[in-house]
Scaffold this motif. Structure first.
Motif, PDB file in Angstrom:
ATOM      1  N   PHE A 118       9.410  18.227  46.948  1.00 33.44           N
ATOM      2  CA  PHE A 118       8.787  19.366  46.730  1.00 33.44           C
ATOM      3  C   PHE A 118       9.868  20.859  45.506  1.00 33.44           C
ATOM      4  CE2 PHE A 118       8.055  16.405  50.012  1.00 33.44           C
ATOM      5  CZ  PHE A 118       6.815  16.112  50.406  1.00 33.44           C
ATOM      6  N   ASP A 119       9.204  21.895  45.372  1.00 27.78           N
ATOM      7  CA  ASP A 119       9.875  22.625  45.219  1.00 27.78           C
ATOM      8  C   ASP A 119       9.066  24.133  45.803  1.00 27.78           C
ATOM      9  OD1 ASP A 119      12.193  23.069  42.241  1.00 27.78           O
ATOM     10  OD2 ASP A 119      11.216  24.322  42.550  1.00 27.78           O
ATOM     11  N   LEU A 120      10.026  25.649  45.165  1.00 28.88           N
ATOM     12  CA  LEU A 120       8.793  26.709  45.104  1.00 28.88           C
ATOM     13  C   LEU A 120       8.573  26.794  44.100  1.00 28.88           C
ATOM     14  CD1 LEU A 120      12.027  28.746  46.548  1.00 28.88           C
ATOM     15  CD2 LEU A 120      10.060  27.776  47.505  1.00 28.88           C
ATOM     16  N   ASP A 121       9.238  26.538  42.676  1.00 30.44           N
ATOM     17  CA  ASP A 121       8.653  27.067  40.913  1.00 30.44           C
ATOM     18  C   ASP A 121       7.185  26.303  40.945  1.00 30.44           C
ATOM     19  OD1 ASP A 121       8.497  27.260  38.619  1.00 30.44           O
ATOM     20  OD2 ASP A 121      10.149  26.077  37.505  1.00 30.44           O
ATOM     21  N   PRO A 122       6.043  27.903  40.497  1.00 30.34           N
ATOM     22  CA  PRO A 122       4.978  27.417  40.061  1.00 30.34           C
ATOM     23  C   PRO A 122       4.680  26.407  39.286  1.00 30.34           C
ATOM     24  CG  PRO A 122       5.223  29.793  40.749  1.00 30.34           C
ATOM     25  CD  PRO A 122       6.681  28.843  40.588  1.00 30.34           C
ATOM     26  N   ALA A 123       5.582  26.165  38.673  1.00 36.36           N
ATOM     27  CA  ALA A 123       5.612  25.678  36.602  1.00 36.36           C
ATOM     28  C   ALA A 123       5.980  24.136  37.284  1.00 36.36           C
ATOM     29  CB  ALA A 123       6.521  26.292  35.909  1.00 36.36           C
ATOM     30  N   LYS A 124       6.632  23.612  37.892  1.00 38.87           N
ATOM     31  CA  LYS A 124       6.303  22.351  38.838  1.00 38.87           C
ATOM     32  C   LYS A 124       5.072  21.955  39.773  1.00 38.87           C
ATOM     33  CE  LYS A 124      11.335  22.347  37.570  1.00 38.87           C
ATOM     34  NZ  LYS A 124      12.986  23.232  38.108  1.00 38.87           N
ATOM     35  N   ILE A 125       5.280  22.655  40.462  1.00 39.39           N
ATOM     36  CA  ILE A 125       3.664  22.380  42.015  1.00 39.39           C
ATOM     37  C   ILE A 125       2.721  21.965  41.275  1.00 39.39           C
ATOM     38  CG2 ILE A 125       2.831  23.342  43.427  1.00 39.39           C
ATOM     39  CD1 ILE A 125       5.163  25.427  44.722  1.00 39.39           C
ATOM     40  N   GLY A 126       2.218  20.988  41.511  1.00 40.25           N
ATOM     41  CA  GLY A 126       0.703  20.384  40.916  1.00 40.25           C
ATOM     42  C   GLY A 126       1.244  19.203  39.832  1.00 40.25           C
ATOM     43  N   THR A 127       2.644  19.623  39.144  1.00 41.67           N
ATOM     44  CA  THR A 127       3.038  18.447  37.931  1.00 41.67           C
ATOM     45  C   THR A 127       3.253  17.191  38.575  1.00 41.67           C
ATOM     46  OG1 THR A 127       5.629  18.762  38.093  1.00 41.67           O
ATOM     47  CG2 THR A 127       3.804  20.670  36.585  1.00 41.67           C
ATOM     48  N   LYS A 128       3.662  16.504  37.623  1.00 42.75           N
ATOM     49  CA  LYS A 128       3.952  15.047  38.507  1.00 42.75           C
ATOM     50  C   LYS A 128       5.391  15.046  37.719  1.00 42.75           C
ATOM     51  CE  LYS A 128       0.999  11.896  40.317  1.00 42.75           C
ATOM     52  NZ  LYS A 128       0.209  10.451  40.283  1.00 42.75           N
ATOM     53  N   ILE A 129       6.381  14.276  38.850  1.00 45.05           N
ATOM     54  CA  ILE A 129       7.777  14.023  37.522  1.00 45.05           C
ATOM     55  C   ILE A 129       8.564  12.862  37.532  1.00 45.05           C
ATOM     56  CG2 ILE A 129      10.323  14.912  37.161  1.00 45.05           C
ATOM     57  CD1 ILE A 129       9.587  17.955  37.866  1.00 45.05           C
ATOM     58  N   HIS A 130       8.181  12.170  36.228  1.00 45.38           N
ATOM     59  CA  HIS A 130       9.063  10.520  36.205  1.00 45.38           C
ATOM     60  C   HIS A 130       7.259  10.068  38.019  1.00 45.38           C
ATOM     61  CE1 HIS A 130      12.414  10.710  34.124  1.00 45.38           C
ATOM     62  NE2 HIS A 130      12.842  11.779  35.090  1.00 45.38           N
ATOM     63  N   GLY A 131       7.052  10.462  37.484  1.00 44.02           N
ATOM     64  CA  GLY A 131       5.124   9.878  38.228  1.00 44.02           C
ATOM     65  C   GLY A 131       5.488  10.397  39.799  1.00 44.02           C
ATOM     66  N   LYS A 132       5.997  11.504  40.088  1.00 47.95           N
ATOM     67  CA  LYS A 132       6.132  11.413  41.272  1.00 47.95           C
ATOM     68  C   LYS A 132       5.697  12.829  41.559  1.00 47.95           C
ATOM     69  CE  LYS A 132       8.801   7.285  42.182  1.00 47.95           C
ATOM     70  NZ  LYS A 132      10.178   7.373  42.678  1.00 47.95           N
ATOM     71  N   PRO A 133       4.702  13.129  42.325  1.00 45.68           N
ATOM     72  CA  PRO A 133       4.132  14.265  42.592  1.00 45.68           C
ATOM     73  C   PRO A 133       5.199  14.963  43.459  1.00 45.68           C
ATOM     74  CG  PRO A 133       3.349  12.756  44.374  1.00 45.68           C
ATOM     75  CD  PRO A 133       4.174  11.855  43.456  1.00 45.68           C
ATOM     76  N   VAL A 134       5.183  16.308  42.700  1.00 41.88           N
ATOM     77  CA  VAL A 134       5.901  17.594  43.471  1.00 41.88           C
ATOM     78  C   VAL A 134       4.418  18.220  43.846  1.00 41.88           C
ATOM     79  CG1 VAL A 134       7.421  19.479  42.211  1.00 41.88           C
ATOM     80  CG2 VAL A 134       7.457  17.774  41.248  1.00 41.88           C
ATOM     81  N   PHE A 135       5.221  18.867  45.270  1.00 39.96           N
ATOM     82  CA  PHE A 135       4.424  20.398  46.137  1.00 39.96           C
ATOM     83  C   PHE A 135       5.110  21.180  46.742  1.00 39.96           C
ATOM     84  CE2 PHE A 135       2.891  15.849  47.276  1.00 39.96           C
ATOM     85  CZ  PHE A 135       1.571  15.452  46.992  1.00 39.96           C
ATOM     86  N   SER A 136       3.895  22.034  46.580  1.00 37.30           N
ATOM     87  CA  SER A 136       5.010  23.454  47.028  1.00 37.30           C
ATOM     88  C   SER A 136       5.843  23.102  48.380  1.00 37.30           C
ATOM     89  CB  SER A 136       3.817  24.412  47.747  1.00 37.30           C
ATOM     90  OG  SER A 136       4.281  24.886  48.489  1.00 37.30           O
ATOM     91  N   LEU A 137       6.133  23.344  48.260  1.00 34.16           N
ATOM     92  CA  LEU A 137       7.590  23.554  49.474  1.00 34.16           C
ATOM     93  C   LEU A 137       6.825  24.035  50.629  1.00 34.16           C
ATOM     94  CD1 LEU A 137      10.700  22.861  50.584  1.00 34.16           C
ATOM     95  CD2 LEU A 137      11.779  25.249  50.488  1.00 34.16           C
ATOM     96  N   THR A 138       6.075  24.340  51.149  1.00 33.61           N
ATOM     97  CA  THR A 138       5.110  24.663  52.615  1.00 33.61           C
ATOM     98  C   THR A 138       4.730  23.941  52.930  1.00 33.61           C
ATOM     99  OG1 THR A 138       3.607  25.353  51.072  1.00 33.61           O
ATOM    100  CG2 THR A 138       4.880  27.239  51.703  1.00 33.61           C
ATOM    101  N   LYS A 139       4.582  22.609  51.947  1.00 34.04           N
ATOM    102  CA  LYS A 139       3.834  21.631  52.004  1.00 34.04           C
ATOM    103  C   LYS A 139       4.711  20.657  52.314  1.00 34.04           C
ATOM    104  CE  LYS A 139      -0.275  21.984  50.451  1.00 34.04           C
ATOM    105  NZ  LYS A 139      -0.576  22.074  49.253  1.00 34.04           N
ATOM    106  N   MET A 140       6.212  20.361  53.290  1.00 32.95           N
ATOM    107  CA  MET A 140       7.139  19.679  53.562  1.00 32.95           C
ATOM    108  C   MET A 140       6.963  19.304  54.565  1.00 32.95           C
ATOM    109  SD  MET A 140      10.842  19.398  52.379  1.00 32.95           S
ATOM    110  CE  MET A 140      11.042  20.179  53.537  1.00 32.95           C
ATOM    111  N   ALA A 141       7.216  20.540  55.475  1.00 34.95           N
ATOM    112  CA  ALA A 141       6.863  19.882  57.111  1.00 34.95           C
ATOM    113  C   ALA A 141       5.881  19.025  57.328  1.00 34.95           C
ATOM    114  CB  ALA A 141       7.769  20.577  57.499  1.00 34.95           C
ATOM    115  N   PRO A 142       4.763  19.655  56.817  1.00 40.74           N
ATOM    116  CA  PRO A 142       3.234  18.907  57.453  1.00 40.74           C
ATOM    117  C   PRO A 142       3.884  17.563  56.965  1.00 40.74           C
ATOM    118  CG  PRO A 142       3.041  20.920  56.148  1.00 40.74           C
ATOM    119  CD  PRO A 142       4.120  20.897  56.024  1.00 40.74           C
TER     120      PRO A 142
END
Ligand code: NAD
Length: 216
Positions: A118-142
């Motif tokens: 999870f990250d805040l950076d729009p450039a990272k959200i929606g990408t995969k890093i080392h095969g792991k999906p990066v979501f918006s921080l707002t999605k983390m708790a739910p």
């Protein structure tokens, strides 16, 4: 899952068991089946009694004049440390450190499986890093709540660490592996383990100074 009753292992023992495990894996890869306490003591520059005591805590007994079966010791240490029980984890903060942790595949063999970041950076959200999906921080708790994630890895900048830790806790995360240089405030029964490469380096420097002092 280990059959042994749950116990608190002293931290120095825990650290040594991880080091023994790494070394025994290397010996195993070189074709060794058995190792004696004396050899371990020599390799680790420790007292043989210390090693015997550590291994006893892990429920391992050697055979006199033969030593320890390496596969049995490895299996016992892995069971004691919970490495046979892979835990799903979320990571927050996909910068230099976070991305490196996402790429460290051996974690899975050591009980940690990072399933999303999870990250805040729009450039990272929606990408995969080392095969792991990066979501918006707002999605983390739910998401943590829905997926019943219990472990959070914190690799955000220090000023954001407390807020992100609070979000993890709100999502039901019970254990935080904190890499940010911040003393997190968390309620009982949340557990935090903070990691500091700087402290580890300070120990190394201190040992170097002692060595220099001894030889002058
Ligand atoms: P970095 O700047 O490369 O990455 C930080 C990431 O966190 C960025 O992707 C940024 O977008 C994201 N971020 C910022 N605020 C956020 C928020 N509120 N929620 C989610 N994501 C957020 O930093 P780095 O070099 O990877 O360091 C990360 C952290 O790890 C820092 O706190 C640093 O001090 C610490 N660190 C610790 C050790 C150690 O030994 N424990 C070693 C190196 C770095």
């Amino acid at each position: 899952m280990s059959e042994r009753p749950l116990m608190v292992i002293p931290q120095p023992t825990l650290k040594r068991l991880v080091v023994y495990h790494q070394w025994l894996k290397q010996l195993q890869e070189r074709g060794r089946d058995v190792v004696s306490c004396t050899v371990l003591a020599r390799d680790f520059k420790l007292d043989a009694t210390q090693i015997r005591k550590d291994l006893e805590i892990a429920g391992i007994a050697g055979t006199p004049r033969v030593g320890y079966r390496i596969d049995a010791v490895i299996a016992s240490i892995e069971s004691l440390l919970g490495w046979t029980n892979v835990n799903d984890a979320f990571l927050a903060g996909v910068g230099n450190l976070g991305a490196a942790l996402l790429g460290y595949e051996r974690f899975t063999r050591q009980g940690v499986n990072i399933i999303a970041a999870f990250d805040l950076d729009p450039a990272k959200i929606g990408t995969k890093i080392h095969g792991k999906p990066v979501f918006s921080l707002t999605k983390m708790a739910p998401l943590a709540q829905r997926m019943k994630i219990k472990i959070g890895i914190l690799t955000v900048p220090a000023p954001a660490a407390q807020t992100v830790a609070d979000l993890m806790i709100a999502g039901g995360i019970e254990a935080i592996w904190n890499f940010a240089p911040t003393a997190l405030q968390v309620p009982e029964p949340i557990v935090v383990e903070s990691v500091s490469l700087a402290s580890s380096f300070a120990v190394l420097l201190n040992q170097l100074q002692h060595q220099r002092h001894k030889t002058t």
